[in-house]
Scaffold this motif. Structure first.
Motif, PDB file in Angstrom:
ATOM      1  N   CYS A 104      -2.523  -7.768   8.127  1.00 24.92           N
ATOM      2  CA  CYS A 104      -1.482  -8.116   7.291  1.00 24.92           C
ATOM      3  C   CYS A 104      -1.109  -9.933   8.332  1.00 24.92           C
ATOM      4  O   CYS A 104      -0.835 -10.184   8.391  1.00 24.92           O
ATOM      5  CB  CYS A 104      -0.478  -7.428   7.701  1.00 24.92           C
ATOM      6  N   ARG A 105      -0.668  -9.677  10.149  1.00 27.09           N
ATOM      7  CA  ARG A 105      -0.678 -10.552  10.833  1.00 27.09           C
ATOM      8  C   ARG A 105      -1.328 -11.611  11.008  1.00 27.09           C
ATOM      9  O   ARG A 105      -0.690 -13.139  10.794  1.00 27.09           O
ATOM     10  CB  ARG A 105      -0.858  -9.229  12.447  1.00 27.09           C
ATOM     11  N   SER A 114       0.923  -1.143  -0.070  1.00 24.09           N
ATOM     12  CA  SER A 114      -0.146   0.292   0.110  1.00 24.09           C
ATOM     13  C   SER A 114       0.285   1.154   0.000  1.00 24.09           C
ATOM     14  O   SER A 114       1.673   1.456   0.394  1.00 24.09           O
ATOM     15  CB  SER A 114      -1.377   0.109   0.766  1.00 24.09           C
ATOM     16  N   PRO A 115       0.883   2.183  -0.760  1.00 25.67           N
ATOM     17  CA  PRO A 115       1.127   3.396  -0.883  1.00 25.67           C
ATOM     18  C   PRO A 115       1.242   3.748   0.037  1.00 25.67           C
ATOM     19  O   PRO A 115       2.010   5.192   0.498  1.00 25.67           O
ATOM     20  CB  PRO A 115       0.980   3.804  -1.741  1.00 25.67           C
ATOM     21  N   SER A 116       0.147   4.085   1.078  1.00 26.83           N
ATOM     22  CA  SER A 116       0.154   4.634   2.300  1.00 26.83           C
ATOM     23  C   SER A 116       0.568   4.325   3.644  1.00 26.83           C
ATOM     24  O   SER A 116       0.001   2.989   3.647  1.00 26.83           O
ATOM     25  CB  SER A 116      -1.610   5.048   2.514  1.00 26.83           C
ATOM     26  N   PRO A 117      -0.024   4.930   4.582  1.00 25.42           N
ATOM     27  CA  PRO A 117       0.731   4.241   5.579  1.00 25.42           C
ATOM     28  C   PRO A 117      -0.113   3.207   6.022  1.00 25.42           C
ATOM     29  O   PRO A 117      -1.840   3.836   5.415  1.00 25.42           O
ATOM     30  CB  PRO A 117       0.832   5.880   6.868  1.00 25.42           C
ATOM     31  N   LEU A 118       0.172   1.865   6.620  1.00 15.28           N
ATOM     32  CA  LEU A 118      -0.798   1.243   7.410  1.00 15.28           C
ATOM     33  C   LEU A 118      -1.725   1.327   8.570  1.00 15.28           C
ATOM     34  O   LEU A 118      -1.231   1.778   9.558  1.00 15.28           O
ATOM     35  CB  LEU A 118       0.198  -0.232   7.189  1.00 15.28           C
ATOM     36  N   THR A 119      -3.157   1.320   8.055  1.00 14.23           N
ATOM     37  CA  THR A 119      -3.562   1.580   9.395  1.00 14.23           C
ATOM     38  C   THR A 119      -3.921   0.648  10.319  1.00 14.23           C
ATOM     39  O   THR A 119      -3.151  -0.394  10.119  1.00 14.23           O
ATOM     40  CB  THR A 119      -5.295   1.381   9.207  1.00 14.23           C
ATOM     41  N   VAL A 120      -4.275   0.705  11.328  1.00 12.70           N
ATOM     42  CA  VAL A 120      -4.081  -0.510  12.638  1.00 12.70           C
ATOM     43  C   VAL A 120      -4.846  -1.860  12.101  1.00 12.70           C
ATOM     44  O   VAL A 120      -4.879  -2.444  12.704  1.00 12.70           O
ATOM     45  CB  VAL A 120      -4.739   0.149  13.794  1.00 12.70           C
ATOM     46  N   ALA A 121      -6.155  -1.455  11.143  1.00 16.46           N
ATOM     47  CA  ALA A 121      -6.861  -2.674  10.631  1.00 16.46           C
ATOM     48  C   ALA A 121      -6.015  -3.266   9.608  1.00 16.46           C
ATOM     49  O   ALA A 121      -6.201  -4.640   9.598  1.00 16.46           O
ATOM     50  CB  ALA A 121      -8.031  -2.190   9.712  1.00 16.46           C
ATOM     51  N   MET A 122      -5.026  -2.499   8.897  1.00 17.79           N
ATOM     52  CA  MET A 122      -4.625  -2.951   7.723  1.00 17.79           C
ATOM     53  C   MET A 122      -3.415  -4.000   8.667  1.00 17.79           C
ATOM     54  O   MET A 122      -3.144  -5.459   7.884  1.00 17.79           O
ATOM     55  CB  MET A 122      -4.203  -2.812   6.483  1.00 17.79           C
ATOM     56  N   ARG A 123      -2.557  -3.538   9.421  1.00 15.95           N
ATOM     57  CA  ARG A 123      -2.017  -4.260   9.941  1.00 15.95           C
ATOM     58  C   ARG A 123      -2.133  -5.253  11.018  1.00 15.95           C
ATOM     59  O   ARG A 123      -1.493  -6.707  10.483  1.00 15.95           O
ATOM     60  CB  ARG A 123      -1.207  -3.672  11.405  1.00 15.95           C
ATOM     61  N   VAL A 124      -3.479  -5.764  11.267  1.00 16.40           N
ATOM     62  CA  VAL A 124      -4.035  -6.376  12.260  1.00 16.40           C
ATOM     63  C   VAL A 124      -4.405  -7.594  10.970  1.00 16.40           C
ATOM     64  O   VAL A 124      -4.095  -8.499  10.959  1.00 16.40           O
ATOM     65  CB  VAL A 124      -5.183  -6.497  12.263  1.00 16.40           C
ATOM     66  N   THR A 184       8.925  -5.027   1.786  1.00 17.89           N
ATOM     67  CA  THR A 184       9.670  -5.954   2.531  1.00 17.89           C
ATOM     68  C   THR A 184       9.616  -5.606   3.935  1.00 17.89           C
ATOM     69  O   THR A 184       9.932  -5.925   5.018  1.00 17.89           O
ATOM     70  CB  THR A 184      11.036  -5.718   1.855  1.00 17.89           C
ATOM     71  N   ALA A 185      10.034  -3.573   4.505  1.00 24.43           N
ATOM     72  CA  ALA A 185      10.211  -3.678   5.941  1.00 24.43           C
ATOM     73  C   ALA A 185       8.926  -4.180   6.227  1.00 24.43           C
ATOM     74  O   ALA A 185       9.251  -3.879   7.657  1.00 24.43           O
ATOM     75  CB  ALA A 185      10.913  -2.000   5.602  1.00 24.43           C
ATOM     76  N   ARG A 186       7.831  -3.555   5.852  1.00 24.75           N
ATOM     77  CA  ARG A 186       6.539  -4.216   6.911  1.00 24.75           C
ATOM     78  C   ARG A 186       6.630  -5.402   7.013  1.00 24.75           C
ATOM     79  O   ARG A 186       6.122  -5.295   8.462  1.00 24.75           O
ATOM     80  CB  ARG A 186       5.262  -3.705   6.190  1.00 24.75           C
ATOM     81  N   LEU A 187       6.878  -6.136   5.826  1.00 24.00           N
ATOM     82  CA  LEU A 187       6.890  -7.637   6.581  1.00 24.00           C
ATOM     83  C   LEU A 187       7.825  -8.083   7.306  1.00 24.00           C
ATOM     84  O   LEU A 187       6.926  -8.811   8.438  1.00 24.00           O
ATOM     85  CB  LEU A 187       7.082  -7.969   5.098  1.00 24.00           C
ATOM     86  N   SER A 188       8.999  -7.427   7.756  1.00 24.47           N
ATOM     87  CA  SER A 188       9.935  -7.358   8.699  1.00 24.47           C
ATOM     88  C   SER A 188       9.595  -7.111   9.327  1.00 24.47           C
ATOM     89  O   SER A 188      10.182  -7.689  10.928  1.00 24.47           O
ATOM     90  CB  SER A 188      11.050  -6.767   8.310  1.00 24.47           C
ATOM     91  N   ALA A 189       8.425  -6.198  10.385  1.00 25.85           N
ATOM     92  CA  ALA A 189       8.095  -5.563  11.071  1.00 25.85           C
ATOM     93  C   ALA A 189       6.894  -6.407  11.642  1.00 25.85           C
ATOM     94  O   ALA A 189       6.378  -5.798  13.003  1.00 25.85           O
ATOM     95  CB  ALA A 189       7.664  -4.312  10.589  1.00 25.85           C
ATOM     96  N   LEU A 190       6.196  -7.454  11.093  1.00 22.71           N
ATOM     97  CA  LEU A 190       5.177  -8.003  11.250  1.00 22.71           C
ATOM     98  C   LEU A 190       5.200  -8.849  12.479  1.00 22.71           C
ATOM     99  O   LEU A 190       6.429  -9.514  12.620  1.00 22.71           O
ATOM    100  CB  LEU A 190       4.763  -8.972  10.701  1.00 22.71           C
TER     101      LEU A 190
END
Length: 134
Positions: free
Chosen positions: A98-99, A86-96, A128-134
Protein backbone atom coordinates in the motif's frame (compact mmCIF):
# COMPACT_ATOMS: atom_id res chain seq x y z
CA UNK A 1 6.75 -10.48 -17.26
CA UNK A 2 5.08 -11.21 -13.94
CA UNK A 3 1.59 -11.24 -15.41
CA UNK A 4 2.79 -13.59 -18.13
CA UNK A 5 4.14 -15.91 -15.43
CA UNK A 6 0.58 -16.21 -14.04
CA UNK A 7 -0.93 -17.19 -17.41
CA UNK A 8 -1.07 -20.94 -16.69
CA UNK A 9 -3.34 -20.24 -13.69
CA UNK A 10 -5.23 -17.09 -14.69
CA UNK A 11 -5.38 -17.35 -18.46
CA UNK A 12 -7.24 -14.58 -20.28
CA UNK A 13 -10.54 -14.93 -18.43
CA UNK A 14 -9.39 -13.67 -15.01
CA UNK A 15 -8.04 -10.41 -13.60
CA UNK A 16 -5.26 -10.52 -11.00
CA UNK A 17 -6.41 -8.72 -7.83
CA UNK A 18 -5.21 -8.00 -4.29
CA UNK A 19 -1.70 -9.09 -3.37
CA UNK A 20 -1.41 -11.01 -6.63
CA UNK A 21 -1.93 -7.71 -8.47
CA UNK A 22 0.49 -5.99 -6.08
CA UNK A 23 3.10 -8.60 -7.02
CA UNK A 24 2.44 -7.97 -10.73
CA UNK A 25 3.03 -4.24 -10.13
CA UNK A 26 6.32 -5.01 -8.38
CA UNK A 27 5.31 -3.93 -4.88
CA UNK A 28 4.95 -7.40 -3.40
CA UNK A 29 7.60 -10.06 -2.87
CA UNK A 30 5.34 -12.94 -3.86
CA UNK A 31 2.01 -13.35 -5.66
CA UNK A 32 0.30 -14.94 -2.69
CA UNK A 33 -0.94 -18.41 -1.96
CA UNK A 34 -3.52 -18.92 -3.29
CA UNK A 35 -3.38 -16.54 -6.23
CA UNK A 36 -6.18 -13.95 -6.05
CA UNK A 37 -8.21 -13.17 -9.15
CA UNK A 38 -11.64 -12.05 -10.26
CA UNK A 39 -13.87 -12.93 -13.13
CA UNK A 40 -14.53 -10.20 -15.68
CA UNK A 41 -18.03 -8.76 -15.83
CA UNK A 42 -19.16 -10.43 -12.59
CA UNK A 43 -19.39 -13.78 -14.32
CA UNK A 44 -19.81 -16.70 -11.97
CA UNK A 45 -16.56 -18.49 -11.22
CA UNK A 46 -16.28 -22.11 -12.31
CA UNK A 47 -17.57 -24.72 -9.87
CA UNK A 48 -14.29 -26.55 -9.70
CA UNK A 49 -12.21 -25.41 -6.78
CA UNK A 50 -8.47 -25.02 -7.07
CA UNK A 51 -6.11 -24.85 -4.14
CA UNK A 52 -3.77 -22.62 -6.16
CA UNK A 53 -6.28 -19.98 -7.27
CA UNK A 54 -9.02 -18.16 -5.36
CA UNK A 55 -11.58 -16.79 -7.83
CA UNK A 56 -13.85 -13.91 -6.78
CA UNK A 57 -16.74 -12.09 -8.46
CA UNK A 58 -15.69 -8.45 -8.17
CA UNK A 59 -17.55 -5.65 -9.83
CA UNK A 60 -14.80 -4.40 -12.10
CA UNK A 61 -15.44 -1.62 -14.58
CA UNK A 62 -13.29 -1.39 -17.71
CA UNK A 63 -11.25 1.40 -16.08
CA UNK A 64 -10.49 -0.80 -13.03
CA UNK A 65 -8.13 -3.14 -14.87
CA UNK A 66 -5.61 -3.14 -17.68
CA UNK A 67 -4.82 -5.79 -20.22
CA UNK A 68 -1.12 -6.46 -20.61
CA UNK A 69 -0.46 -8.90 -23.40
CA UNK A 70 -2.99 -11.68 -22.87
CA UNK A 71 -3.40 -11.13 -19.12
CA UNK A 72 -5.33 -8.67 -16.97
CA UNK A 73 -4.50 -6.95 -13.69
CA UNK A 74 -6.32 -4.33 -11.64
CA UNK A 75 -4.90 -0.83 -12.03
CA UNK A 76 -2.49 0.37 -9.38
CA UNK A 77 -5.20 2.62 -7.92
CA UNK A 78 -7.78 -0.18 -7.80
CA UNK A 79 -5.17 -2.54 -6.31
CA UNK A 80 -4.41 0.00 -3.57
CA UNK A 81 -8.10 0.57 -2.83
CA UNK A 82 -8.78 -3.18 -2.72
CA UNK A 83 -5.94 -3.75 -0.28
CA UNK A 84 -7.11 -0.87 1.93
CA UNK A 85 -10.65 -2.30 1.92
CA UNK A 86 -9.53 -5.76 3.01
CA UNK A 87 -11.91 -7.16 5.64
CA UNK A 88 -9.01 -8.78 7.48
CA UNK A 89 -6.20 -6.89 9.22
CA UNK A 90 -3.43 -5.72 6.92
CA UNK A 91 -0.32 -7.85 7.03
CA UNK A 92 3.11 -6.25 6.92
CA UNK A 93 3.39 -7.23 3.25
CA UNK A 94 0.03 -5.57 2.49
CA UNK A 95 1.02 -2.36 4.31
CA UNK A 96 4.31 -2.20 2.42
CA UNK A 97 2.49 -2.74 -0.89
CA UNK A 98 0.00 0.00 0.00
CA UNK A 99 2.76 2.46 0.88
CA UNK A 100 4.63 1.77 -2.35
CA UNK A 101 1.47 2.06 -4.46
CA UNK A 102 0.63 5.34 -2.72
CA UNK A 103 4.12 6.69 -3.41
CA UNK A 104 3.66 5.88 -7.11
CA UNK A 105 0.23 7.50 -7.31
CA UNK A 106 0.48 10.72 -9.28
CA UNK A 107 -2.61 12.23 -7.63
CA UNK A 108 -1.44 11.38 -4.14
CA UNK A 109 -3.49 10.67 -1.07
CA UNK A 110 -6.40 12.95 -2.03
CA UNK A 111 -7.06 11.13 -5.32
CA UNK A 112 -6.87 7.76 -3.60
CA UNK A 113 -9.39 9.03 -1.05
CA UNK A 114 -11.62 10.17 -3.92
CA UNK A 115 -11.38 6.70 -5.46
CA UNK A 116 -12.36 5.13 -2.13
CA UNK A 117 -15.28 7.55 -1.78
CA UNK A 118 -16.48 6.77 -5.31
CA UNK A 119 -16.36 3.02 -4.70
CA UNK A 120 -18.54 0.71 -2.68
CA UNK A 121 -19.45 1.72 0.88
CA UNK A 122 -18.34 -1.61 2.26
CA UNK A 123 -15.24 -1.16 4.45
CA UNK A 124 -14.87 2.48 3.34
CA UNK A 125 -14.36 3.75 6.90
CA UNK A 126 -11.68 1.12 7.55
CA UNK A 127 -10.00 1.91 4.22
CA UNK A 128 -10.01 5.65 4.96
CA UNK A 129 -8.45 5.08 8.37
CA UNK A 130 -5.81 2.82 6.86
CA UNK A 131 -5.03 5.38 4.16
CA UNK A 132 -4.51 8.14 6.71
CA UNK A 133 -2.21 5.83 8.71
CA UNK A 134 0.10 5.15 5.73
Amino acid sequence: MRLSALAPWLGEQYVAIGMTAAWVWGVGREPGDPLQCSTIGRKRPPLRASAEVSVHERSLAEEDFVRVGRGCVTTQTRTLCDLLRSPSPLTVAMRVACRLLLLRHSGGRSEVQSALDAGARRYRRIATARLSAL
